[in-house]
Scaffold this motif. Sequence first.
Motif, mmCIF file in Angstrom:
data_model
loop_
_atom_site.group_PDB
_atom_site.id
_atom_site.type_symbol
_atom_site.label_atom_id
_atom_site.label_comp_id
_atom_site.label_asym_id
_atom_site.label_seq_id
_atom_site.Cartn_x
_atom_site.Cartn_y
_atom_site.Cartn_z
ATOM 1 N N LEU A 1 16.835 47.646 1.502
ATOM 2 C CA LEU A 1 16.313 48.175 2.756
ATOM 3 C C LEU A 1 14.802 48.194 2.635
ATOM 4 C CD1 LEU A 1 18.671 51.259 3.001
ATOM 5 C CD2 LEU A 1 18.937 49.079 4.170
ATOM 6 N N GLN A 2 14.127 47.612 3.588
ATOM 7 C CA GLN A 2 12.673 47.577 3.541
ATOM 8 C C GLN A 2 12.170 47.880 4.945
ATOM 9 O OE1 GLN A 2 11.562 43.910 1.796
ATOM 10 N NE2 GLN A 2 9.390 44.305 1.848
ATOM 11 N N ASN A 3 11.278 48.842 5.072
ATOM 12 C CA ASN A 3 10.753 49.202 6.396
ATOM 13 C C ASN A 3 11.862 49.404 7.411
ATOM 14 O OD1 ASN A 3 7.995 49.478 6.344
ATOM 15 N ND2 ASN A 3 7.708 47.262 6.242
ATOM 16 N N THR A 4 12.876 50.128 7.027
ATOM 17 C CA THR A 4 14.053 50.215 7.875
ATOM 18 C C THR A 4 14.474 51.663 8.051
ATOM 19 O OG1 THR A 4 14.789 47.997 7.331
ATOM 20 C CG2 THR A 4 16.493 49.535 7.961
ATOM 21 N N ARG A 5 14.821 52.026 9.266
ATOM 22 C CA ARG A 5 15.207 53.400 9.578
ATOM 23 C C ARG A 5 16.630 53.480 10.111
ATOM 24 N NH1 ARG A 5 9.750 55.972 10.791
ATOM 25 N NH2 ARG A 5 8.615 54.213 9.971
ATOM 26 N N ASN A 6 17.185 54.681 10.024
ATOM 27 C CA ASN A 6 18.511 54.914 10.602
ATOM 28 C C ASN A 6 19.563 53.960 10.075
ATOM 29 O OD1 ASN A 6 18.343 57.112 12.380
ATOM 30 N ND2 ASN A 6 17.109 55.855 13.750
ATOM 31 N N VAL A 7 19.866 54.131 8.823
ATOM 32 C CA VAL A 7 20.856 53.260 8.213
ATOM 33 C C VAL A 7 22.083 54.088 7.860
ATOM 34 C CG1 VAL A 7 21.318 51.674 6.309
ATOM 35 C CG2 VAL A 7 19.012 51.879 7.239
ATOM 36 N N ASP A 8 23.222 53.613 8.233
ATOM 37 C CA ASP A 8 24.464 54.330 8.000
ATOM 38 C C ASP A 8 25.399 53.377 7.249
ATOM 39 O OD1 ASP A 8 26.952 55.472 8.202
ATOM 40 O OD2 ASP A 8 26.744 56.061 10.292
ATOM 41 N N ILE A 9 25.627 53.671 5.982
ATOM 42 C CA ILE A 9 26.460 52.794 5.160
ATOM 43 C C ILE A 9 27.690 53.585 4.757
ATOM 44 C CG2 ILE A 9 26.580 51.468 3.013
ATOM 45 C CD1 ILE A 9 23.477 51.283 3.176
ATOM 46 N N ARG A 10 28.858 53.140 5.169
ATOM 47 C CA ARG A 10 30.080 53.891 4.897
ATOM 48 C C ARG A 10 31.135 53.022 4.258
ATOM 49 N NH1 ARG A 10 30.691 58.473 8.908
ATOM 50 N NH2 ARG A 10 28.721 58.351 9.982
ATOM 51 N N SER A 11 31.957 53.666 3.453
ATOM 52 C CA SER A 11 33.171 53.030 2.924
ATOM 53 C C SER A 11 32.886 51.652 2.326
ATOM 54 C CB SER A 11 34.210 52.853 4.039
ATOM 55 O OG SER A 11 34.270 53.998 4.831
ATOM 56 N N SER A 12 31.804 51.535 1.600
ATOM 57 C CA SER A 12 31.446 50.237 1.054
ATOM 58 C C SER A 12 31.016 50.399 -0.390
ATOM 59 C CB SER A 12 30.282 49.632 1.846
ATOM 60 O OG SER A 12 30.629 49.463 3.198
ATOM 61 N N SER A 13 30.996 49.307 -1.112
ATOM 62 C CA SER A 13 30.372 49.390 -2.432
ATOM 63 C C SER A 13 28.978 48.799 -2.314
ATOM 64 C CB SER A 13 31.199 48.661 -3.482
ATOM 65 O OG SER A 13 31.423 47.345 -3.099
ATOM 66 N N ILE A 14 27.996 49.549 -2.755
ATOM 67 C CA ILE A 14 26.618 49.088 -2.560
ATOM 68 C C ILE A 14 25.809 49.158 -3.846
ATOM 69 C CG2 ILE A 14 26.519 49.860 -0.174
ATOM 70 C CD1 ILE A 14 24.597 52.131 -1.332
ATOM 71 N N GLY A 15 24.751 48.395 -3.879
ATOM 72 C CA GLY A 15 23.725 48.531 -4.901
ATOM 73 C C GLY A 15 22.437 48.795 -4.162
ATOM 74 N N CYS A 16 21.350 49.033 -4.861
ATOM 75 C CA CYS A 16 20.130 49.349 -4.143
ATOM 76 C C CYS A 16 18.976 48.491 -4.600
ATOM 77 C CB CYS A 16 19.767 50.813 -4.301
ATOM 78 S SG CYS A 16 20.298 51.734 -2.879
ATOM 79 N N GLY A 17 18.037 48.339 -3.707
ATOM 80 C CA GLY A 17 16.915 47.449 -3.987
ATOM 81 C C GLY A 17 15.693 48.156 -4.441
ATOM 82 N N GLY A 18 14.693 47.431 -4.824
ATOM 83 C CA GLY A 18 13.443 48.010 -5.287
ATOM 84 C C GLY A 18 12.449 48.107 -4.146
ATOM 85 N N LEU A 19 11.819 49.276 -4.018
ATOM 86 C CA LEU A 19 10.877 49.480 -2.931
ATOM 87 C C LEU A 19 9.454 49.472 -3.468
ATOM 88 C CD1 LEU A 19 12.754 52.456 -1.285
ATOM 89 C CD2 LEU A 19 12.804 50.082 -0.551
ATOM 90 N N GLY A 20 8.539 49.024 -2.662
ATOM 91 C CA GLY A 20 7.130 49.130 -3.027
ATOM 92 C C GLY A 20 6.656 48.049 -3.979
ATOM 93 N N LYS A 21 7.348 46.907 -3.989
ATOM 94 C CA LYS A 21 6.945 45.822 -4.882
ATOM 95 C C LYS A 21 5.563 45.293 -4.492
ATOM 96 C CE LYS A 21 8.723 41.527 -6.702
ATOM 97 N NZ LYS A 21 9.706 40.458 -6.541
ATOM 98 N N ASP A 22 4.794 44.863 -5.467
ATOM 99 C CA ASP A 22 3.456 44.299 -5.240
ATOM 100 C C ASP A 22 2.582 45.225 -4.413
ATOM 101 O OD1 ASP A 22 4.324 42.065 -6.619
ATOM 102 O OD2 ASP A 22 5.018 41.065 -4.800
ATOM 103 N N ASN A 23 2.605 46.499 -4.745
ATOM 104 C CA ASN A 23 1.801 47.527 -4.067
ATOM 105 C C ASN A 23 2.049 47.567 -2.567
ATOM 106 O OD1 ASN A 23 0.758 47.778 -6.616
ATOM 107 N ND2 ASN A 23 -1.127 46.673 -6.131
ATOM 108 N N SER A 24 3.219 47.195 -2.150
ATOM 109 C CA SER A 24 3.479 47.143 -0.710
ATOM 110 C C SER A 24 3.831 48.524 -0.172
ATOM 111 C CB SER A 24 4.622 46.170 -0.437
ATOM 112 O OG SER A 24 5.794 46.617 -1.075
ATOM 113 N N LEU A 25 3.843 48.612 1.144
ATOM 114 C CA LEU A 25 4.208 49.851 1.822
ATOM 115 C C LEU A 25 5.702 49.836 2.100
ATOM 116 C CD1 LEU A 25 3.368 52.448 3.341
ATOM 117 C CD2 LEU A 25 2.965 51.010 5.340
ATOM 118 N N ALA A 26 6.399 50.858 1.619
ATOM 119 C CA ALA A 26 7.837 50.917 1.834
ATOM 120 C C ALA A 26 8.157 52.169 2.631
ATOM 121 C CB ALA A 26 8.557 50.970 0.494
#
Length: 346
Positions: free
Chosen positions: A163-188
């Motif tokens: 998820l990058q620059n993203t709002r209102n996320v609803d994740i249900r009944s799923s198998s998930i992994g997560c990503g890295g935020l703020g790579k290369d000094n970016s705004l997350a």
Amino acid sequence: MLIVAGAILCLLPAPASSAGRTTTFSVLSFGAAGDGVADDSEIDGDMLAPPGMGYWPKARRPLQWLNFKWLNGFTIQGTGTVDGQSTSLQRVSPANVTQHWYVSGVKPTLIRFYSSFNVGVRNIRLTNSPQCHLKFDSSGSIKVKNITISSPGDSLNTDGIHLQNTRNVDIRSSSIGCGGLGKDNSLACVSDVLAEHINVENALYGVRIKTWQGGKGTVRNVTFSNVRVANVATPIAIDQFYCDGGSGRCRNSTDAVDIAGVAYRRVVGTYTYQPVHLACSDARPCTGVTMADVSLSPASAGVLRQPLCWKSYGQAMGMIEPTGIGCLQRSDGFVMPLTRPFNYSC
Ligand SMILES: *[C@@H]1O[C@H](CO)[C@@H](O)[C@H](O)[C@H]1NC(C)=O
Ligand SMILES: *[C@@H]1O[C@H](CO)[C@@H](O)[C@H](O)[C@H]1NC(C)=O
Ligand SMILES: *[C@@H]1O[C@H](CO)[C@@H](O)[C@H](O)[C@H]1NC(C)=O
Ligand SMILES: *[C@@H]1O[C@H](CO)[C@@H](O)[C@H](O)[C@H]1NC(C)=O
């Protein structure tokens, strides 16, 4: 928009070596209407990506395989599988090694949504991506339900959802992994995420938030609830110092993505290394971290670590097992460390 029903569709451009020819498939010939009325967004068959770097047109960096942009009110659903066909380097024949993603260094995300709103992804299975499996960038109002992301543990990348620059996320009944935020000094900027009814088995991490050091921005109001783990090395993790390939490879930086308001409710199961690993930054500690009814026990006797809790403030309530998540104490009366003011806005 896209319909693949009951068939194996292999979107396979010709190898770049064969005079740069590419093949274009029209989704219309697979039954899509494309009339703006019919619901064409069902994937019921299997979509197979080209199996290696050699199959991709050289002109463009293939940062994603299926790319959806500027959509509003769009749902992908169905019983099908989107298969990135990436295997670990060890399983590639020596003759084909030069075609491997690992060698090319340019690894595409399987499905990416960019600048899209009111997007649903339901029931499909994503597997074997050379990069993250599903990514939302600069998007909002996302509902992900009952999807399965499964790739072998020795895959090139087992990241589930970025998820990058993203709002209102609803994740249900799923198998998930997560990503890295703020790579290369970016705004997350990530906020209002609810992930519930998650099963994670035989994995390195259960629910993890990782942010790159040097990044800016905020992660706010994220809830993980009803998470069941089995044989997971570290079921609960926050890492504000993330650096791909070990800490030696990134320039050290005091900046970090701010994390405030993360709740873990009813996280139960077994771990194989460390039950909880909260590694927050000295400059931007994590605040408002809540744990309620967390019960994690060792999968077997072995070399196990105590929970780590560094610069993380909040509260623990209900049943907490194991105990000793020391820094997570009631913030009432606790002097919150001063942090530098933000020079950005989310
Ligand atoms: C979840 O997805 C699977 C695989 O597509 C499907 O068989 C099942 O019916 C879905 N469950 C619900 C509750 O929709
Ligand atoms: C090697 O790549 C060729 C295509 O260039 C493919 O037909 C073949 O199946 C691959 N062999 C292996 C063992 O992956
Ligand atoms: C936090 O996120 C949830 C969605 O998970 C949302 O319903 C709620 O309104 C958000 N709370 C605040 C204070 O924004
Ligand atoms: C960054 O700091 C850590 C912890 O102090 C240290 O182990 C690491 O070597 C440093 N990395 C660089 C690239 O300076």
